[in-house]
Design a protein around this motif. Sequence first.
Motif, PDB file in Angstrom:
ATOM      1  N   ARG A  16     -40.417   7.698 -47.994  1.00 53.28           N
ATOM      2  CA  ARG A  16     -39.363   7.921 -47.010  1.00 53.28           C
ATOM      3  C   ARG A  16     -39.525   9.288 -46.307  1.00 53.28           C
ATOM      4  O   ARG A  16     -40.617   9.665 -45.921  1.00 53.28           O
ATOM      5  N   GLY A  37     -39.162  11.371 -58.748  1.00 55.11           N
ATOM      6  CA  GLY A  37     -38.283  11.119 -59.881  1.00 55.11           C
ATOM      7  C   GLY A  37     -38.696   9.848 -60.593  1.00 55.11           C
ATOM      8  O   GLY A  37     -39.244   9.887 -61.690  1.00 55.11           O
ATOM      9  N   SER A  38     -38.465   8.697 -59.935  1.00 54.97           N
ATOM     10  CA  SER A  38     -38.794   7.408 -60.551  1.00 54.97           C
ATOM     11  C   SER A  38     -39.891   6.652 -59.814  1.00 54.97           C
ATOM     12  O   SER A  38     -40.388   5.656 -60.317  1.00 54.97           O
ATOM     13  N   SER A  39     -40.281   7.113 -58.629  1.00 52.80           N
ATOM     14  CA  SER A  39     -41.222   6.340 -57.791  1.00 52.80           C
ATOM     15  C   SER A  39     -42.672   6.727 -58.074  1.00 52.80           C
ATOM     16  O   SER A  39     -43.370   7.282 -57.215  1.00 52.80           O
ATOM     17  N   SER A  90     -36.265  18.227 -50.480  1.00 48.79           N
ATOM     18  CA  SER A  90     -35.875  17.014 -49.748  1.00 48.79           C
ATOM     19  C   SER A  90     -35.165  15.998 -50.629  1.00 48.79           C
ATOM     20  O   SER A  90     -34.342  15.228 -50.143  1.00 48.79           O
ATOM     21  N   LYS A 164     -23.977  18.966 -49.997  1.00 49.83           N
ATOM     22  CA  LYS A 164     -24.768  19.353 -48.820  1.00 49.83           C
ATOM     23  C   LYS A 164     -24.160  20.580 -48.113  1.00 49.83           C
ATOM     24  O   LYS A 164     -24.894  21.397 -47.563  1.00 49.83           O
TER      25      LYS A 164
HETATM   26  N1  LIG Z   1     -32.492   9.023 -44.303  1.00 49.87           N
HETATM   27  C1  LIG Z   1     -31.738   9.639 -43.395  1.00 49.87           C
HETATM   28  O1  LIG Z   1     -31.493   9.118 -42.283  1.00 49.87           O
HETATM   29  C2  LIG Z   1     -31.157  11.013 -43.702  1.00 49.87           C
HETATM   30  C3  LIG Z   1     -30.111  11.484 -42.911  1.00 49.87           C
HETATM   31  C4  LIG Z   1     -29.576  12.733 -43.178  1.00 49.87           C
HETATM   32  C5  LIG Z   1     -30.080  13.501 -44.213  1.00 49.87           C
HETATM   33  N2  LIG Z   1     -31.099  13.016 -44.963  1.00 49.87           N
HETATM   34  C6  LIG Z   1     -31.607  13.867 -46.060  1.00 49.87           C
HETATM   35  O2  LIG Z   1     -33.026  13.903 -46.004  1.00 49.87           O
HETATM   36  C7  LIG Z   1     -33.564  13.941 -47.340  1.00 49.87           C
HETATM   37  C8  LIG Z   1     -34.530  12.772 -47.523  1.00 49.87           C
HETATM   38  O3  LIG Z   1     -33.874  11.582 -47.114  1.00 49.87           O
HETATM   39  P1  LIG Z   1     -34.304  10.144 -47.701  1.00 49.87           P
HETATM   40  O4  LIG Z   1     -33.472   9.145 -46.989  1.00 49.87           O
HETATM   41  O5  LIG Z   1     -35.779  10.037 -47.704  1.00 49.87           O
HETATM   42  O6  LIG Z   1     -33.756  10.340 -49.195  1.00 49.87           O
HETATM   43  P2  LIG Z   1     -33.638   9.294 -50.396  1.00 49.87           P
HETATM   44  O7  LIG Z   1     -34.630   8.212 -50.205  1.00 49.87           O
HETATM   45  O8  LIG Z   1     -32.194   8.909 -50.517  1.00 49.87           O
HETATM   46  O9  LIG Z   1     -33.985  10.217 -51.642  1.00 49.87           O
HETATM   47  C9  LIG Z   1     -35.128  11.034 -51.639  1.00 49.87           C
HETATM   48  C10 LIG Z   1     -35.686  11.134 -53.025  1.00 49.87           C
HETATM   49  O10 LIG Z   1     -34.821  11.836 -53.891  1.00 49.87           O
HETATM   50  C11 LIG Z   1     -35.327  11.591 -55.182  1.00 49.87           C
HETATM   51  N3  LIG Z   1     -34.293  11.739 -56.206  1.00 49.87           N
HETATM   52  C12 LIG Z   1     -33.029  11.290 -56.213  1.00 49.87           C
HETATM   53  N4  LIG Z   1     -32.439  11.590 -57.394  1.00 49.87           N
HETATM   54  C13 LIG Z   1     -33.373  12.243 -58.145  1.00 49.87           C
HETATM   55  C14 LIG Z   1     -33.397  12.784 -59.453  1.00 49.87           C
HETATM   56  N5  LIG Z   1     -32.335  12.745 -60.277  1.00 49.87           N
HETATM   57  N6  LIG Z   1     -34.538  13.358 -59.889  1.00 49.87           N
HETATM   58  C15 LIG Z   1     -35.622  13.417 -59.101  1.00 49.87           C
HETATM   59  N7  LIG Z   1     -35.674  12.907 -57.859  1.00 49.87           N
HETATM   60  C16 LIG Z   1     -34.557  12.332 -57.394  1.00 49.87           C
HETATM   61  C17 LIG Z   1     -35.863  10.162 -55.182  1.00 49.87           C
HETATM   62  O11 LIG Z   1     -37.167  10.170 -55.761  1.00 49.87           O
HETATM   63  P3  LIG Z   1     -37.738   8.893 -56.551  1.00 49.87           P
HETATM   64  O12 LIG Z   1     -37.709   7.755 -55.582  1.00 49.87           O
HETATM   65  O13 LIG Z   1     -39.094   9.311 -56.958  1.00 49.87           O
HETATM   66  O14 LIG Z   1     -36.816   8.670 -57.742  1.00 49.87           O
HETATM   67  C18 LIG Z   1     -35.926   9.823 -53.690  1.00 49.87           C
HETATM   68  O15 LIG Z   1     -37.176   9.344 -53.292  1.00 49.87           O
HETATM   69  C19 LIG Z   1     -32.365  13.899 -48.277  1.00 49.87           C
HETATM   70  O16 LIG Z   1     -32.029  15.216 -48.655  1.00 49.87           O
HETATM   71  C20 LIG Z   1     -31.257  13.299 -47.424  1.00 49.87           C
HETATM   72  O17 LIG Z   1     -29.966  13.716 -47.844  1.00 49.87           O
HETATM   73  C21 LIG Z   1     -31.653  11.786 -44.746  1.00 49.87           C
END
Ligand SMILES: NC(=O)c1ccc[n+]([C@@H]2O[C@H](COP(=O)([O-])OP(=O)(O)OC[C@H]3O[C@@H](n4cnc5c(N)ncnc54)[C@H](OP(=O)(O)O)[C@@H]3O)[C@@H](O)[C@H]2O)c1
Length: 254
Positions: A16, A37-39, A90, A164
């Motif tokens: 992602r 983490g888990s991926s 991230s 956040k």
């Molecule tokens: N997607 C959007 O449109 C969007 C919008 C605004 C802000 N953001 C911010 O951008 C960043 C990345 O977004 P995203 O959508 O790619 O995030 P995401 O898929 O929701 O999460 C990113 C990663 O966080 C890891 N994670 C979660 N809990 C964990 C734990 N306990 N220990 C270790 N790893 C953990 C997971 O890794 P594993 O899969 O390896 O477990 C996951 O791949 C985040 O900070 C999010 O808040 C995203």
Amino acid sequence: MNLQDKVALVTGGAHRVGKAIALALAREGMHLVIHYGSSEAAARETVAEVKSLGVRAISFQADLRDPVRIRSLFDATAAEFGRLDVLVNSAASFVRQPFDEIGLDDWKDVLQVNLRAPFLCTQHAARLMRRVARPADEAAAIINIADLSGIYPWRDYVQHGVSKAGLLHLTKVTAYELAPTIRVNAIVPGAVLPPPGVDPQGETWAAIGARTPLGRTGHPDYVAQAAVFLARNDYITGALIPVDGGEHLIGTLK
Ligand SMILES: NC(=O)c1ccc[n+]([C@@H]2O[C@H](COP(=O)([O-])OP(=O)(O)OC[C@H]3O[C@@H](n4cnc5c(N)ncnc54)[C@H](OP(=O)(O)O)[C@@H]3O)[C@@H](O)[C@H]2O)c1
């Protein structure tokens, strides 16, 4: 900073948004630590993709709720590369939960991943970043990936929004605290990638984009471009940069 042959660590870098950032930094010539983490399988694939760009890469598993594993993540980085130049926080836990149902563990889990872990990662990173001598005009860089929920209240995302908001302020206090050797900035993405279960081609996601001033949803590469910019630009610290199609201009959409 000239990023060629420097070292970056991206938390949540297996897939992602984190993966897009890792690949963009690798294209600049950076060696990568891909935290996951888990991926595990996705992390392995991302390491292979990063290496195919001609740089070195390792992956490292750590539950970010566990301070001991966080320390190990930085020990592994030091053992493999002996230095760290860019940290991207991230990884995040994105939990929707009605206010009345939030239990102590729910609150704790999200705050530990979204706020305490970036703090601990910043502390470990700073120690490692200071190990090498740097030109006075070329600080190391920390980039926190925040969220508009840290600025505008979203219903049913209480612990996420509070974490956040804390991350945005952590960005400012650490930017001040760690200057002049380390710069700290935040990116505040808007709708760049739908959460799992939401169809990127579907009406719900399209409608979210249509309400932004630029009239469309984004892409993780927009966040990655901003991360490269913040890593390279030596005179920006304490900045919060929205990458959101202008959503911050009109406030909360949720
Ligand atoms: N997607 C959007 O449109 C969007 C919008 C605004 C802000 N953001 C911010 O951008 C960043 C990345 O977004 P995203 O959508 O790619 O995030 P995401 O898929 O929701 O999460 C990113 C990663 O966080 C890891 N994670 C979660 N809990 C964990 C734990 N306990 N220990 C270790 N790893 C953990 C997971 O890794 P594993 O899969 O390896 O477990 C996951 O791949 C985040 O900070 C999010 O808040 C995203």
